[in-house]
Design an enzyme around this catalytic site. Structure first.
Site, mmCIF file in Angstrom:
data_model
loop_
_atom_site.group_PDB
_atom_site.id
_atom_site.type_symbol
_atom_site.label_atom_id
_atom_site.label_comp_id
_atom_site.label_asym_id
_atom_site.label_seq_id
_atom_site.Cartn_x
_atom_site.Cartn_y
_atom_site.Cartn_z
ATOM 1 N N LEU A 51 0.866 -1.183 0.000
ATOM 2 C CA LEU A 51 0.000 0.000 0.000
ATOM 3 C C LEU A 51 0.904 1.236 0.000
ATOM 4 O O LEU A 51 1.146 1.840 1.050
ATOM 5 C CB LEU A 51 -0.871 -0.048 1.264
ATOM 6 C CG LEU A 51 -2.236 0.617 1.203
ATOM 7 C CD1 LEU A 51 -3.038 0.255 2.446
ATOM 8 C CD2 LEU A 51 -2.148 2.110 1.068
ATOM 9 N N GLU A 53 1.823 4.309 -2.771
ATOM 10 C CA GLU A 53 1.675 4.911 -4.103
ATOM 11 C C GLU A 53 3.016 5.330 -4.695
ATOM 12 O O GLU A 53 3.256 5.164 -5.896
ATOM 13 C CB GLU A 53 0.736 6.119 -4.052
ATOM 14 C CG GLU A 53 -0.732 5.774 -3.851
ATOM 15 C CD GLU A 53 -1.067 5.378 -2.416
ATOM 16 O OE1 GLU A 53 -0.287 5.725 -1.503
ATOM 17 O OE2 GLU A 53 -2.091 4.713 -2.206
ATOM 18 N N GLN A 75 -4.998 3.195 -6.930
ATOM 19 C CA GLN A 75 -6.362 2.692 -6.674
ATOM 20 C C GLN A 75 -7.450 3.753 -6.856
ATOM 21 O O GLN A 75 -8.505 3.478 -7.406
ATOM 22 C CB GLN A 75 -6.412 2.103 -5.272
ATOM 23 C CG GLN A 75 -7.591 1.208 -5.040
ATOM 24 C CD GLN A 75 -7.361 0.305 -3.842
ATOM 25 O OE1 GLN A 75 -7.111 0.768 -2.738
ATOM 26 N NE2 GLN A 75 -7.426 -0.990 -4.061
ATOM 27 N N PHE A 76 -7.172 4.956 -6.369
ATOM 28 C CA PHE A 76 -8.053 6.110 -6.579
ATOM 29 C C PHE A 76 -7.154 7.314 -6.843
ATOM 30 O O PHE A 76 -6.164 7.496 -6.141
ATOM 31 C CB PHE A 76 -8.899 6.403 -5.328
ATOM 32 C CG PHE A 76 -9.845 5.301 -4.964
ATOM 33 C CD1 PHE A 76 -11.112 5.236 -5.522
ATOM 34 C CD2 PHE A 76 -9.463 4.315 -4.065
ATOM 35 C CE1 PHE A 76 -11.992 4.218 -5.186
ATOM 36 C CE2 PHE A 76 -10.337 3.285 -3.728
ATOM 37 C CZ PHE A 76 -11.598 3.232 -4.292
ATOM 38 N N ALA A 77 -7.533 8.152 -7.804
ATOM 39 C CA ALA A 77 -6.699 9.325 -8.106
ATOM 40 C C ALA A 77 -6.536 10.197 -6.864
ATOM 41 O O ALA A 77 -5.567 10.933 -6.732
ATOM 42 C CB ALA A 77 -7.316 10.154 -9.215
ATOM 43 N N ASP A 78 -7.487 10.069 -5.956
ATOM 44 C CA ASP A 78 -7.424 10.835 -4.708
ATOM 45 C C ASP A 78 -6.121 10.572 -3.957
ATOM 46 O O ASP A 78 -5.707 11.368 -3.125
ATOM 47 C CB ASP A 78 -8.613 10.447 -3.832
ATOM 48 C CG ASP A 78 -9.912 10.442 -4.632
ATOM 49 O OD1 ASP A 78 -10.071 9.545 -5.480
ATOM 50 O OD2 ASP A 78 -10.729 11.346 -4.415
ATOM 51 N N HIS A 121 -12.791 10.208 -2.314
ATOM 52 C CA HIS A 121 -13.028 9.316 -3.450
ATOM 53 C C HIS A 121 -13.789 10.054 -4.540
ATOM 54 O O HIS A 121 -14.608 9.478 -5.250
ATOM 55 C CB HIS A 121 -13.767 8.045 -3.008
ATOM 56 C CG HIS A 121 -12.995 7.257 -1.991
ATOM 57 N ND1 HIS A 121 -13.040 7.525 -0.653
ATOM 58 C CD2 HIS A 121 -12.099 6.245 -2.134
ATOM 59 C CE1 HIS A 121 -12.238 6.707 -0.002
ATOM 60 N NE2 HIS A 121 -11.642 5.918 -0.874
#
Ligand SMILES: Cc1ncc(C[n+]2csc(CCOP(=O)(O)OP(=O)(O)O)c2C)c(N)n1
Lengths: 351, 377
Positions: A51, A53, A75-78, A121
């Site tokens: 986990l 990025e 996983q999410f652009a956030d 999200h």
């Protein structure tokens, strides 16, 4: 018809089978889940990362440096924001090395609102991405483009950022991907991991064909005479729906799905504005400072004397986040009525 | 150009009291084939770890070359012929053995280098001619690393798998995991080597490298090194870190690790060789914390002036070789002179070469010079 998620999966399968993709990786991308949006189910080279990025982006850079092709997922652009330095480096590596080191990597990440994903999200990334020189940035609005742009991204020798709308992941198009079975149920039985008893499951991939949507080429999704609306990704659908509605009243709207943020299809925008004399740029990233502003600026520079009204940008409000309650989300990013109001205003404006 | 190169009056001498052994010709620029242990053993009272005289001399030769080159580059900066200096005087005893031991070449069969900005000694040991560092310093279009686009020490030599040096500290660590992943898949027993500073290990990317290289059953062949010179610009180690040894952090990830004296080329050569063998054999990472010195301070940001109180690995090694009768004072002096001359010539040559043309800013934004200028879309 395939959904966007299925289209991406099929494109990645095509990539690993025919285009030399050796790694598809990210958080929960490999078995057993195959991605939180199921976009990587059943793929041979998909694997799970820690986990982390920054680790994902730098890993992709290292792999790409050796010449191996990879597709990495955030996983999410956030959560891509903590990799911004690495994205900057990936974008400047070719330039800094005077053309010596290429990074043929693809980074895909789900973006935007529309699923009531609340503060972390619902982020957009297109305006941020447009400030990463050296990257190409694409944003599909339907399954066929999702497929064709992914193959284009894999084929491209530059780093490509593939921004996929969270809200469109289950969206089905009206065009078949070349090689896709016509019957939705057949496709599902072949490539969707069963919800129950999925152990030992393997995808049965259809015989897919190469289909490329060239990066930098937009598409007119609704032809019109009175105003040009330039948009991409999820907002294409909202704009198309508004265009259809207004057509009944005799307001003729031309909608351009840009498909690529960078490089972008200026020739298509320009010739449409020269035809209609009016333009609205729509996207859901925050309005200060927005990619649509760049396009509006360019419009005033190059199309000023063709304009019948001020160019407008309709974007997400400049807020720190998107609140979870529908009242909050809907008052933060453009909705049908916002688009409709803006179009009516611009069309009504007389020089 | 009319500027005159400052010629160094005389090469520095080895200490006066050093015993003079019989004259030897300066060692040839070293090659990787230099033997590990020699036919000709060195005298017992000097501990050279069983390394051959040939290897010792070639390490000395390259250490001197690297030092002279760095000092030349500092002079170029101080003469106003370059904008910013940063480099590795004080790190020769680590950097040279590293360059000698790696498998040099292009592609996955060979080792990869993810260096930071103090790695001129490694580049010299790999065989980089002085002129290339000078061109980089003077931002010439001929600079092979960046074409005049980046700082001193920011090398990029794809022909030897030398990844581009980046200014952001520590990002090279996890990038090394990416090349190691590809190397391991290709199955060639090649390794990825990463270097960086002690202060920088506070960055998240450093932790990322420890995490990604050590996952159980998915370990990566990375030689993780930290050159601990005790400072991050002006902040001392104690102000940056709580741990006694950075190497201890690797232990928490089950990465084999140790601390070595990076001012001693013999110790570093032997340690590097052992660790590289271990990585090639097991496919697992290894961690070396290397104690070094920073002889000219941080960079031109703090003046790039010689710190005379610090241990000098090049002179100390030279003294030792002379005392052991492996090198003569005269031969040593000759080596300094030869490289001094090469440095001056390099500067003069680079001075005559053009800088990059203004319009080349648009080159290489995208591969094959695809149009990057939005005005032309
Ligand atoms: C991410 C980042 N932050 C800050 C800097 C500015 N900076 C350059 S060198 C340096 C100190 C590095 O110290 P250390 O890691 O110990 O390496 P040394 O220079 O001592 O070899 C700093 C803070 C940078 N280059 N990158």
């Amino acid at each position: 018809m395939a959904s966007v998620a299925q289209a991406i999966r099929m494109a990645l399968h095509y990539g690993e089978k025919h285009m030399g993709v050796k790694d598809i990786f990210g958080q929960d991308v490999g078995a057993p889940l195959g991605g939180v949006f199921t976009a990587t189910q059943g793929l041979k080279t998909a694997w799970n990362t820690p986990l982390d990025e920054r680790g994902i982006i730098s890993m992709a850079m290292g792999i790409a440096m050796t010449g191996d092709k990879c597709v990495a997922e955030i996983q999410f652009a956030d959560y891509i924001f903590n990799t911004i330095d690495l994205l900057k480096i990936a974008g400047n590596t070719l330039w800094c090395t005077n053309g010596q080191v290429q990074l043929p990597m693809v980074v895909m990440t789900p973006v935007g609102a529309g699923i009531f994903g609340s503060v972390y999200h619902s982020h957009s990334f297109d305006a941020w991405a447009s400030r990463l020189p050296g990257w190409k940035i694409v944003m599909p609005s339907n399954p066929l483009d999702a497929y064709g742009l992914m193959l284009a991204a894999i084929e491209d020798p530059n780093p490509v950022l593939y921004l996929k709308s969270k809200a469109l992941m289950r969206h089905k198009g009206d065009e078949l991907i070349p090689g896709e079975p016509e019957d939705e149920k057949t496709l599902k039985s072949m490539i969707d991991k069963p919800v129950q008893n999925s152990q030992g499951w393997k995808a049965k991939w259809p015989e897919l064909e190469k289909y490329i949507v060239p990066i930098g080429k937009g598409k007119i999704t609704h032809e019109g005479e009175h105003i040009t609306v330039v948009t991409y990704s999820r907002m294409v659908h909202l704009c198309d729906e508004v265009a259809k509605k207004l057509a009944d009243e005799g307001i003729s709207v031309e909608v351009i799905d840009l498909r690529s943020i960078y490089p972008y299809d200026w020739q298509m925008i320009k010739s449409s504005i020269e035809k209609t004399g009016r333009v609205l740029f729509v996207n859901e990233d925050t309005e200060v400072t927005n990619f649509g502003e760049h396009l509006a600026y360019r419009t005033t520079q190059e199309c000023f004397y063709s304009l019948m009204a001020r160019p407008r940008v309709l974007a997400g409000k400049n807020l720190p986040g998107i609140g979870l309650h529908p009242n909050l989300e809907k008052n933060s990013v453009p909705q049908h009525h916002d688009i409709e109001t803006a179009i009516r205003e611009i069309v009504a404006e007389v020089p | 150009m009319s500027k005159k190169t400052t010629v160094k009056p005389a090469a520095k001498k080895a200490p006066k009291n050093a015993p003079v052994a019989k004259a030897k010709a300066p060692a040839k620029a070293a090659t990787k084939s230099a033997a590990k242990t020699s036919k000709k053993a060195t005298p017992k009272k000097f501990d050279f770890g069983g390394l051959s005289e040939e290897l010792l001399l070639s390490m000395h030769d390259l250490m001197v070359k690297s030092r002279v080159l760095e000092e030349r580059v500092i002079k170029i900066y101080k003469a106003g012929e370059g904008y910013f200096w940063i480099g590795g005087p004080g790190e020769e005893a680590f950097g040279v053995p590293l360059g000698l031991l790696a498998r040099k070449g292009k592609g996955l069969e060979y080792d990869w280098f993810h260096l930071h900005y103090r790695c001129t000694p490694t580049m010299v040991a790999l065989g980089m001619p002085m002129i290339e560092a000078v061109r980089l310093m003077m931002n010439r279009a001929t600079d092979p690393s960046t074409g005049g686009r980046n700082f001193a020490g920011h090398y990029c030599f794809p022909q030897w798998n030398v990844a581009p040096v980046t200014s952001p500290i520590e990002v090279q660590y996890p990038i090394a995991c990416g090349t190691a992943h590809a190397q391991k898949r290709a199955g060639h027993k090649s390794i990825s080597i990463v270097t960086g500073g002690d202060a920088g290990t506070a960055e998240g990317e450093f932790a990322t490298c420890l995490v990604w290289s050590s996952r159980k059953g998915q370990e990566l062949p990375v030689l993780i090194t930290v050159q601990n010179n005790g400072f991050g610009i002006s902040t001392p180690y104690e102000g940056q870190h709580g741990e006694t040894y950075i190497a201890d952090r690797a232990k928490a990830f089950n990465i084999r690790s140790r601390v070595i004296d990076g001012t001693n080329p013999v110790e570093t050569y032997i340690a590097l060789q052992e660790e590289m063998d271990y990585i090639r054999k097991t496919g697992k990472p290894s961690f070396l914390e290397v104690k070094t010195t920073r002889l000219y301070g941080h960079s031109s940001a703090d003046g790039a002036n010689r710190k005379t109180d610090l241990f000098d690995p090049v002179y100390k090694f030279q003294e030792k070789l002379i005392a052991a009768g492996i090198l003569t004072e005269k031969a040593a002096q000759k080596i300094w002179e030869i490289y001094e001359e090469e440095g001056i010539k390099a500067q003069e040559q680079a001075r005559g070469e053009a800088g990059p043309a203004a319009e080349t800013v648009w080159d290489h934004v995208f591969v094959n010079n695809e149009n990057a200028d939005w005005r032309k879309f």
